[in-house]
Design an enzyme around this catalytic site. Structure first.
Site, PDB file in Angstrom:
ATOM      1  N   GLY A 145       0.976  -1.035  -0.250  1.00  0.00           N
ATOM      2  CA  GLY A 145      -0.053   0.092  -0.340  1.00  0.00           C
ATOM      3  C   GLY A 145       0.985   1.599  -0.033  1.00  0.00           C
ATOM      4  O   GLY A 145       1.603   2.044   0.976  1.00  0.00           O
ATOM      5  N   GLY A 153       1.161   4.778   4.114  1.00  0.00           N
ATOM      6  CA  GLY A 153       2.777   4.139   3.661  1.00  0.00           C
ATOM      7  C   GLY A 153       4.210   4.881   3.119  1.00  0.00           C
ATOM      8  O   GLY A 153       4.845   4.096   3.956  1.00  0.00           O
ATOM      9  N   PHE A 165      -0.357   7.441  13.994  1.00  0.00           N
ATOM     10  CA  PHE A 165      -0.715   8.405  14.937  1.00  0.00           C
ATOM     11  C   PHE A 165      -0.476   9.954  13.902  1.00  0.00           C
ATOM     12  O   PHE A 165      -0.201  10.788  14.700  1.00  0.00           O
ATOM     13  CB  PHE A 165      -1.016   8.569  15.743  1.00  0.00           C
ATOM     14  CG  PHE A 165      -0.924   7.406  17.107  1.00  0.00           C
ATOM     15  CD1 PHE A 165      -2.472   7.673  17.241  1.00  0.00           C
ATOM     16  CD2 PHE A 165      -0.251   5.964  17.439  1.00  0.00           C
ATOM     17  CE1 PHE A 165      -3.425   6.375  18.653  1.00  0.00           C
ATOM     18  CE2 PHE A 165      -0.952   5.659  17.912  1.00  0.00           C
ATOM     19  CZ  PHE A 165      -1.809   5.363  17.932  1.00  0.00           C
ATOM     20  N   LYS A 188      -6.355   3.372  18.263  1.00  0.00           N
ATOM     21  CA  LYS A 188      -6.102   3.147  16.906  1.00  0.00           C
ATOM     22  C   LYS A 188      -7.706   4.902  17.381  1.00  0.00           C
ATOM     23  O   LYS A 188      -8.156   5.579  17.113  1.00  0.00           O
ATOM     24  CB  LYS A 188      -5.676   3.342  15.991  1.00  0.00           C
ATOM     25  CG  LYS A 188      -6.639   4.033  14.436  1.00  0.00           C
ATOM     26  CD  LYS A 188      -5.550   4.820  14.422  1.00  0.00           C
ATOM     27  CE  LYS A 188      -6.085   5.399  13.695  1.00  0.00           C
ATOM     28  NZ  LYS A 188      -4.980   6.528  13.066  1.00  0.00           N
ATOM     29  N   ALA A 207     -10.221   5.367  19.737  1.00  0.00           N
ATOM     30  CA  ALA A 207     -10.307   5.696  20.550  1.00  0.00           C
ATOM     31  C   ALA A 207     -10.135   7.381  20.118  1.00  0.00           C
ATOM     32  O   ALA A 207     -10.125   7.705  20.167  1.00  0.00           O
ATOM     33  CB  ALA A 207     -10.190   5.248  21.589  1.00  0.00           C
ATOM     34  N   CYS A 235     -10.221   9.228   7.989  1.00  0.00           N
ATOM     35  CA  CYS A 235     -10.313   8.707  10.001  1.00  0.00           C
ATOM     36  C   CYS A 235     -11.362   8.888  10.242  1.00  0.00           C
ATOM     37  O   CYS A 235     -11.666   8.179  11.171  1.00  0.00           O
ATOM     38  CB  CYS A 235      -8.757   8.642  10.359  1.00  0.00           C
ATOM     39  SG  CYS A 235      -7.823   7.901   9.647  1.00  0.00           S
ATOM     40  N   PHE A 236     -11.750  10.331  10.953  1.00  0.00           N
ATOM     41  CA  PHE A 236     -12.197  10.580  11.781  1.00  0.00           C
ATOM     42  C   PHE A 236     -13.643   9.960  11.305  1.00  0.00           C
ATOM     43  O   PHE A 236     -14.064   9.187  12.284  1.00  0.00           O
ATOM     44  CB  PHE A 236     -12.878  11.852  12.204  1.00  0.00           C
ATOM     45  CG  PHE A 236     -11.023  12.996  12.401  1.00  0.00           C
ATOM     46  CD1 PHE A 236     -10.158  12.449  12.630  1.00  0.00           C
ATOM     47  CD2 PHE A 236     -11.628  13.969  13.281  1.00  0.00           C
ATOM     48  CE1 PHE A 236      -8.837  11.919  13.739  1.00  0.00           C
ATOM     49  CE2 PHE A 236     -10.348  14.474  13.829  1.00  0.00           C
ATOM     50  CZ  PHE A 236      -8.924  13.779  13.982  1.00  0.00           C
ATOM     51  N   PHE A 282      -8.921  18.976   3.227  1.00  0.00           N
ATOM     52  CA  PHE A 282     -10.054  18.646   4.515  1.00  0.00           C
ATOM     53  C   PHE A 282      -9.583  19.604   5.697  1.00  0.00           C
ATOM     54  O   PHE A 282      -9.671  20.350   6.357  1.00  0.00           O
ATOM     55  CB  PHE A 282     -10.479  17.414   4.395  1.00  0.00           C
ATOM     56  CG  PHE A 282      -9.564  17.170   5.428  1.00  0.00           C
ATOM     57  CD1 PHE A 282      -9.059  17.444   6.445  1.00  0.00           C
ATOM     58  CD2 PHE A 282      -8.187  16.565   4.712  1.00  0.00           C
ATOM     59  CE1 PHE A 282      -8.071  16.248   7.645  1.00  0.00           C
ATOM     60  CE2 PHE A 282      -7.405  15.362   5.385  1.00  0.00           C
ATOM     61  CZ  PHE A 282      -6.866  15.607   7.090  1.00  0.00           C
ATOM     62  N   ARG A 291     -10.471  13.506   1.175  1.00  0.00           N
ATOM     63  CA  ARG A 291     -11.671  12.680   1.892  1.00  0.00           C
ATOM     64  C   ARG A 291     -11.858  12.938   2.352  1.00  0.00           C
ATOM     65  O   ARG A 291     -11.338  13.701   4.044  1.00  0.00           O
ATOM     66  CB  ARG A 291     -10.092  11.293   1.687  1.00  0.00           C
ATOM     67  CG  ARG A 291      -9.606  10.775   0.767  1.00  0.00           C
ATOM     68  CD  ARG A 291      -8.989   9.904   1.443  1.00  0.00           C
ATOM     69  NE  ARG A 291      -8.108  10.027   2.199  1.00  0.00           N
ATOM     70  CZ  ARG A 291      -7.232   9.274   2.585  1.00  0.00           C
ATOM     71  NH1 ARG A 291      -7.396   7.850   2.345  1.00  0.00           N
ATOM     72  NH2 ARG A 291      -5.713   9.390   3.057  1.00  0.00           N
TER      73      ARG A 291
END
EC number: 1.1.1.22
Length: 535
Positions: free
Chosen positions: A63, A68, A213, A271, A273, A327-328, A389, A397
């Site tokens: 990836g 990555g 993170f 992750k 959380a 992610c969120f 974003f 995204r």
């Protein structure tokens, strides 16, 4: 005599290679035994020693995306004794990684890649070859939200993860450590372990969870100087050995007290959380912004005063049009699904509210624009400044700009968009794609049959705002703070509106020029009070 021979032998190797502690694999010694020369003769160590020394640890990452690419580039830079291969089946993506125009924009990434590429960092489409040769395989593939079937709209789709695991099992000819780098639901490691074990042909695999993170826009700094590196593994002797092998890689530049080790499930849940907590802070301050507008309070003053409490702190307390990024939302939906599956509906409902407030904030912003402009934006040109974003990234995204633009298009507005890092092709894709389609590999995404005719993309902010009725600031790019707003005002239709979704401009200064300004969470202009927005 035997130990002197060993010493001479090791000294010869030091002339030729860099040896890390983990590079010498001494035979395992059973727990609670302390070998003496009589119990364990030196000869048993001396004979196989030259077979046990590796010149170079080989890492392969499946990836070549936002996680990555940068992560592996920094590992290659910080660990010259490690050979890193980043593999992907997408030929255009790998071609871009091997060119001067990298496929993603991240401050500092170019320099890191150029220093290592061709030395100990390689980008390739030969996935099977590099997986076969690797000691450690990172898996950083897409884990989109399911759009159909069980858990649709919430659960993670592990199709790409499963096919990666089956391929690893199929091509491996030596024992491997397999590292989860993608964000995955809790207990994924268990499923992957079963796939690898049942297809292993006698080869042993250890699964580790090493969540990322990174914050986009500061990813390279985050990798150079992380708050923490988290490694989760099985609590078995083999699991501890695998954790130590990965820890030794990071320990070449990360202080040991920042490398945390846990069991697999804790690492996977941490992750989700962490992202849920960060998103919750944004939704909390955005909820307060609506109340501030209703009461005449200033959200910037409120959040600054609240953030002065050392128990709360100042970060992630900036009110805005809403959070975005890959992610969120995805991770919270995943958390909600896991809670529901484990019989915790109240907990699931609690986390759902974070997304509900985020959606409410975007809807509220669109309603404010429409109501302020005589309750219609039909055929009016609206300039959108910023589509990514957040600043310092080209990532779109789940950007709030998509929902804001779609909301305005629903009222038949004409939109002109300018973003310094996002291409016209990407903007058109985002505005025609179905929800969650973005999280599939590019070649599997639906091709946009048509472009959105009411949307144009401008080369700069001045072209975007020419003849516009209103401006929406949706990304906090630094350049938007220093634009010549007097020049912009002269070239706009009147009354000229500015809707600041990121609180980046000096509202009072713009009002003096003649703009009607709406800043999220700030006291409203008299004009806006006279035309209240219905949420």
């Amino acid at each position: 005599g035997h130990f002197r021979k060993i010493k001479r032998y090791i000294n010869r190797f030091y002339d030729h290679t860099v040896i890390t502690p983990s590079a010498i694999n001494f035979p395992a010694i059973p727990y609670n035994t302390h070998p003496t020369t009589t119990e364990c003769e030196p000869e048993s160590y001396a004979a196989p020693l030259h077979h046990k020394i590796k010149k170079m640890v080989k890492i392969c990452c499946i990836g070549a995306g936002y996680v990555g690419g940068p992560t592996m580039a920094v590992i290659a830079l910080k660990c010259p004794n490690v050979e890193v291969a980043v593999v992907d089946i997408s030929v255009p993506r790998i071609t871009a990684w091997n060119s001067d125009q990298l496929p993603i924009y991240e401050p500092g990434l170019d320099e890191v890649v150029k220093q290592c590429r061709g030395k100990n960092l390689f980008f390739s489409t030969d996935v099977e070859k590099h997986v076969r040769e690797a000691d450690i395989v990172f898996v950083s593939v897409n884990t989109p939200t399911k759009t159909r079937g069980l858990g649709a709209g919430k659960a993670a789709d592990l199709t790409y993860w499963e096919s990666a695991a089956r391929m690893i099992a199929d091509v491996s000819v030596s024992d491997k450590i397999v590292v989860e780098k993608s964000t995955v639901p809790v207990k994924t490691a268990e499923a992957i372990e079963k796939i690898l074990t049942h297809n292993s042909k006698g080869i042993k695999f250890q699964i580790l969870s090493n969540p990322e993170f990174l914050a986009e826009g500061t990813a390279i700094d985050d990798l150079f100087n992380p708050d923490r590196v988290l490694i989760g593994g099985r609590e078995t002797p083999q699991g501890f050995t695998a954790v130590k092998a990965l820890k030794d890689v990071y320990a070449q530049w990360v202080p040991e007290d920042r490398i945390l080790t846990t069991n697999l499930w804790s690492a996977e849940l941490t992750k989700l959380a962490a992202n849920a907590f960060l998103a919750q802070r944004i939704s909390s301050v955005n909820a307060m912004s609506a109340l501030c507008e209703a009461t005449g309070a200033n959200v910037s003053e409120v959040s600054y005063a609240v953030g002065k409490d050392s128990r709360i702190g100042p970060k992630f307390l900036n009110s805005s049009v809403g959070f975005g990024g890959s992610c969120f939302q995805k991770d919270i939906l995943n958390l909600v699904y896991i809670c529901e599956c484990n019989g915790l509906p109240e907990v699931a409902e609690y986390w759902k509210q974070v997304i509900k407030i985020n959606d409410y904030q975007k809807t509220r912003f669109v309603n404010r624009i429409v109501s302020s402009m005589f309750n219609t934006v039909s055929n009016k040109k609206i300039a959108v400044l910023g589509f990514a974003f957040k600043k310092d990234t080209g990532d779109t995204r789940e950007t709030p700009a998509i929902d804001v633009c779609k909301g305005l298009l629903g009222d038949k507005a004409r939109i002109s968009i300018y973003d310094p890092q996002v291409t016209e092709e990407q903007i058109q894709r985002d505005l025609t794609m179905n929800k969650f389609d973005w999280d599939h590999p590019l070649h599997l995404q639906p091709m946009s049959p048509t472009t959105v005719k009411q949307v144009s993309v401008a080369w700069d902010a001045y072209a975007a705002t020419k003849d516009a009725h209103g401006i929406c600031l949706l990304t906090e790019w630094d350049e938007f703070k220093t634009l010549d707003y007097e020049r912009i005002f002269e070239n706009m239709q009147k009354p000229a509106f500015v809707f600041d979704g990121r609180n980046v401009v000096d509202a009072e200064k713009l009002r003096k020029i003649g703009f009607i300004v709406y800043s999220i969470g700030k006291p409203l202009d008299q004009w806006l009070k006279d035309m209240p927005a219905l949420a």
